[in-house]
Design an enzyme around this catalytic site. Structure first.
Site, PDB file in Angstrom:
ATOM      1  N   GLY A   1      27.376  44.935  52.782  1.00  9.07           N
ATOM      2  CA  GLY A   1      27.673  46.249  54.180  1.00  9.07           C
ATOM      3  C   GLY A   1      28.632  47.630  53.082  1.00  9.07           C
ATOM      4  O   GLY A   1      29.088  46.811  52.444  1.00  9.07           O
ATOM      5  N   CYS A   2      28.499  48.339  53.650  1.00 10.42           N
ATOM      6  CA  CYS A   2      29.226  49.088  53.101  1.00 10.42           C
ATOM      7  C   CYS A   2      30.141  49.420  52.706  1.00 10.42           C
ATOM      8  O   CYS A   2      31.248  49.465  52.457  1.00 10.42           O
ATOM      9  CB  CYS A   2      28.397  50.681  53.454  1.00 10.42           C
ATOM     10  SG  CYS A   2      28.865  50.968  55.707  1.00 10.42           S
ATOM     11  N   TYR A   3      30.995  49.441  54.323  1.00  7.14           N
ATOM     12  CA  TYR A   3      32.487  48.767  54.075  1.00  7.14           C
ATOM     13  C   TYR A   3      33.292  47.426  53.006  1.00  7.14           C
ATOM     14  O   TYR A   3      33.873  48.106  51.853  1.00  7.14           O
ATOM     15  CB  TYR A   3      33.087  48.746  55.536  1.00  7.14           C
ATOM     16  CG  TYR A   3      32.962  49.707  56.124  1.00  7.14           C
ATOM     17  CD1 TYR A   3      34.066  51.018  56.168  1.00  7.14           C
ATOM     18  CD2 TYR A   3      32.330  50.213  57.555  1.00  7.14           C
ATOM     19  CE1 TYR A   3      34.199  52.238  56.833  1.00  7.14           C
ATOM     20  CE2 TYR A   3      32.509  50.910  58.350  1.00  7.14           C
ATOM     21  CZ  TYR A   3      33.159  52.354  58.222  1.00  7.14           C
ATOM     22  OH  TYR A   3      33.372  53.424  59.420  1.00  7.14           O
ATOM     23  N   ALA A   4      32.151  46.345  53.009  1.00  5.55           N
ATOM     24  CA  ALA A   4      32.450  45.533  52.153  1.00  5.55           C
ATOM     25  C   ALA A   4      32.796  45.896  50.985  1.00  5.55           C
ATOM     26  O   ALA A   4      33.683  45.205  50.230  1.00  5.55           O
ATOM     27  CB  ALA A   4      31.790  44.887  52.990  1.00  5.55           C
TER      28      ALA A   4
END
Lengths: 344, 344, 344, 344
Positions: free
Chosen positions: A147-150
């Site tokens: 994921g992008c935030y991850a």
């Protein structure tokens, strides 16, 4: 030349994959598919591609048949059956969605409300964070793109947790993302007038990247990692900035830590540790595959503050997917990805 | 009719005071001053005032002579001598800057790099947060108008700390502000191209609102309050959103807490506690004197998350200054300030 | 490998040249200069370059000595002496400024307030609009790179005027540009708060691209071309959209005209004539060297409306400069410039 | 106190009417209706109203019954039957939509694709541009509130055409509007990512405000007025800037013309003619009922350029509606509308 296909080519991640793959010297796009726009030329949906490609939206099976590597750029819940098909034909699947990011089915069920559709596939995937799993990715045929935030949070914390320098619980990540993260689908919150000149938090303490980050970071930590995560929607198109607060087990020598970070990421081409005194800004990494991380210390309160910036569509999605593809195919991991971010 | 003057009328806070005071039914603007634009009509600097006022920028002494209440809207370090002059003439001074916000001279010196110029004035001021100090403000002739970030964070934490429900140390405030907070002076960081489509943190663990917030919150807490504070610059004109992370001493019943917050702010006209499940957004308070606060609980990690939004130029500066003026003058505190925020 | 240098490497045009040239396969950057930042690493000024280049700002003469091709990216009035030096050493000069754009000294004096400094140089330059002057550019050592607005307007009108289909006078160009066009220097009009959420016209009927456009278009027209030109400042970073109103001499068959435009630009890689019914948008060409032109006809009023979009920093400046360099050096004119614009 | 109702209270025009009417001293809002949100509290849809009003969305008939003046803020085609109902009860109808703006049914049919539903109503309406029709509005019970673009263009041209100074045909209006003009309904073109950092023209030579403007301006001109009109979508929330190009019949003395404009608008409280040399900017009129007009002359080409700015939601919609209401009710026309625009 390697043939690449994209299932879900007209969502934002799909379109960004196409844009980046068009400049990749070692692969060519064989086919793309779209349920919503089947039969249409990509440039009818995104006129930025006008006369630069004649890709027509086809069907899933057509994409799989024509390609050696297939990107699945779909809403979660749709990738497992596609991955099975791809793997059964001996081809490579890079899943841009969440279906293979969590290895613990009970956690998956808690956050996504369903069991794995094809349990036997799980365990075959590798979590595609190249800075952590490069060797495993090399041997994999099923990559779960993070994921992008991850990605922004994990890259910031990998060195600290692997060195066991901080408390593994009570970690706070206050993240801010541009609107491309919410995709092409219309919604009130991404209606221009609602979003512009504003800022809002959403899915407070309930965003699905939380268990992903906890699982990945726990895997390299001596103890289970627990995260308090608050995403915010910024009135900009691209970019994530995560401000991360952690508690060192002992007082920190910031210069020493900076050296260790620099060493940790020394031969990782896409992570840059900024000089002490500088702070990461979204402006400096937009439209690139780079992640900028800066380190700050509130000595009086013994809190380390890390600021991590990346482009959610590139290092946070399509760029990282291509980086994974490069590794799987034995290319240089930076192939087709070493473009310089615009300064403005 | 009460005569009001503004020293520093052409900075952003000064111009916003003038705009708001022009609609106030119980006062009239007697004079404004500006060092940079002396002799010029206000509408030459801000054409939004064209033909709506004929105010000409005069001098400090002229403003003091003609006015009953004087707002000092100046960079820090310039207000003490002005306040002395105002008070010596028996008039009322509302200082919009930082010179009287800290009562502890040693803390002031640590953060502002200088001693008090006129120590005997200190102790006469009241910290002008009406939700905390209304009774004291009523009797004061020298009001220190709070900082914009400080207001957003203090209003969110007053109830929790006064009820002794949270740990007073390790409080984290991750704040994001629009560019008007940086004022009218040109700088690279507020150059359009540098700021637009970006986000950046600044003065990490070193912003001067930190000691202000700590002093104010410590005054109502049983223990000394310690804050980790990170401000960020948003690519929008107006508005602050503060995301605040605190650790409850015991598990929290969120519905109960919500009731207590609502009660605490029941007769305070400008603070609204949002219904549980809603999150404060900058969009909903822009151009108004309202502060929206929402409460969220990460039960698994026992962290309370508070989101506090206000307009940095209104409740964070000019509006609050006028609210203080109203209280000092015995008017309804909402006089001239009860305009409805635009929905978009 | 060809050595390239940039004089004025830290302005916006210089920085964009560096970014694009770093990805060019057939040249390498030998040196850059900056008066303001001499001795500093480029990444101190633009952290987007951090660890991607170690270019240090040097001096003008050093750049000339080390390079085969030199870009002068300077405010107008500074390029003539530099060009003389470059040419005297048998090297190639691409001037990004206005000093060589006008061939008529009296017109130059009228608009720029001064005579040519080195009259004997004038006449040696070629106006670097490749879609008009490719053959001449091939043989030139001194290229005057066109203005950003000028490029957007000239490309839209070249076919019409060369076919003698419209009245050459009374042409109206209503142009809108992002803020990068105003450069890196601080000014009130590009202060974020002043520019954001606004729009304004400037230099109405007095912008210096007017005589440039008139001269270029007159050169391919049977009659002298006269232009009414209004530029506007948009609250975006990049991109120009010009809406151009012209009067056909006779009624127009729009489909026929569309074919003629498509033919005219058939083998010009960077100009795309959109299908009838579509309108050019800034979004679709940002960060690319493409120019999108759309044709519209108000039949009732017999006005043709042309909409022309390009990225002012790329096709409007650095990209076109590199296109000119490619042509002079005998490379494919699209070398290093064929990147796909991001769809969002 | 006069009772006012709003049919269509949850669209942008409805919500803006409510906001402005809440501060109006001589009327009170009796009821609002919404088909989509029936039964809901307004603050559930727009949290900016939270605890400031308890208005609940009711039904059309309820609004008509409870109110003396009714605003119909509906998509076009829905107002005729409502107006009939309102008038039949002897009440006042202010239609914010297009149903009564055109008096010529054949023109209406051409542009809106249908005949008048209730022909006998037409002829009873007054076109609600107070600067043109104040005396007629005073006596009217059915006011057709003008379009936003139309207001900006008509106010700029009224003096010129009434003095017969310009060619009535070939008038070009290049207008740019913020996104609130497109309303609250979701669409791809107002999706944040599509609109942000871009600019696009739409409905080129086919926007429905064209016949409205032509009819209104023809009514005060000695000849039939013909307009070429191009609207553009700006990435901002509020504001219209129209750049208008007209051809004087004779050479113009700009100072003389400026005097005549100033005289023409002398006792019109909401139209300001800027000093010569200044150009109208959206920033200076946002959130106000003012229209700023600036005059410019391209003498060499004998074109007058007029720049007209207003807030499309206030003077272009809700504010003008209230101005009309004030006139009908015999109030001062500026009642509740004389708020000062924010300078930033």
């Amino acid at each position: 030349m390697i043939k690449v296909g994209i299932i879900g080519g007209t969502g934002y991640v799909g379109a960004e994959l196409i844009r980046l793959l068009m400049s990749h010297k070692k692969v060519e796009i064989a086919a793309i598919s779209s349920v919503s726009f089947k039969g249409q030329n990509l440039s009818e949906i995104y006129p930025s591609f006008y006369k630069l490609t004649n890709l027509i939206c086809s069907e899933e099976d057509d994409v799989i048949d024509k390609s050696d590597v297939i990107f699945a750029a779909l809403p979660h819940g749709l990738s497992e059956h596609i991955a099975k098909k791809i793997l059964s034909k001996g081809k490579i699947c890079i899943d841009m969605g969440a279906d293979f990011r969590l290895s613990d089915e009970s956690i998956y069920k808690k956050w996504y409300g369903k069991n794995f559709d094809i349990p036997e596939l799980h365990g075959k995937e590798v979590y595609g964070l190249p800075e952590l799993n490069k060797e495993k990715i090399k041997k994999s045929k099923l990559v779960a793109n993070p994921g992008c935030y991850a990605t922004s949070i994990e890259l910031a914390l990998l060195p600290l947790l692997s060195m066991n320098l901080i408390e593994p619980t009570g970690i706070i990540a206050d993240s801010k993302s541009g609107t491309t993260g919410a995709g092409r689908n219309l919604s009130q919150s991404s209606h221009f007038t609602d979003c512009n000149e504003s800022l809002s938090a959403y899915k407070i303490a309930s965003h699905r990247h939380t268990p992903e980050i906890e699982e990945v970071l726990s895997s390299i930590s001596s103890e289970k990692v627990k995260l308090i995560f608050t995403p915010h929607l910024l009135p900009i198109n691209r970019g994530i900035l995560s401000t991360i607060y952690v508690t060192p087990k002992d007082k920190i020598d910031l210069e020493e830590l900076h050296k260790e970070y620099s060493t940790y990421y020394d031969n990782k081409p896409f992570v840059k540790i900024l000089p002490l005194g500088e702070a990461s800004k979204i402006n400096n990494i937009k439209l690139s595959n780079y992640c900028h991380i800066s380190l700050h210390y509130d000595e009086e309160n013994n809190k380390l503050i890390l600021i991590s910036c990346l482009d959610n569509m590139v290092k946070g999605a399509a760029g990282q997917g291509i980086q994974n593809m490069n590794i799987v195919l034995g290319f240089d991991e930076a192939e087709g990805l070493d473009f310089v971010p615009p300064a403005f």
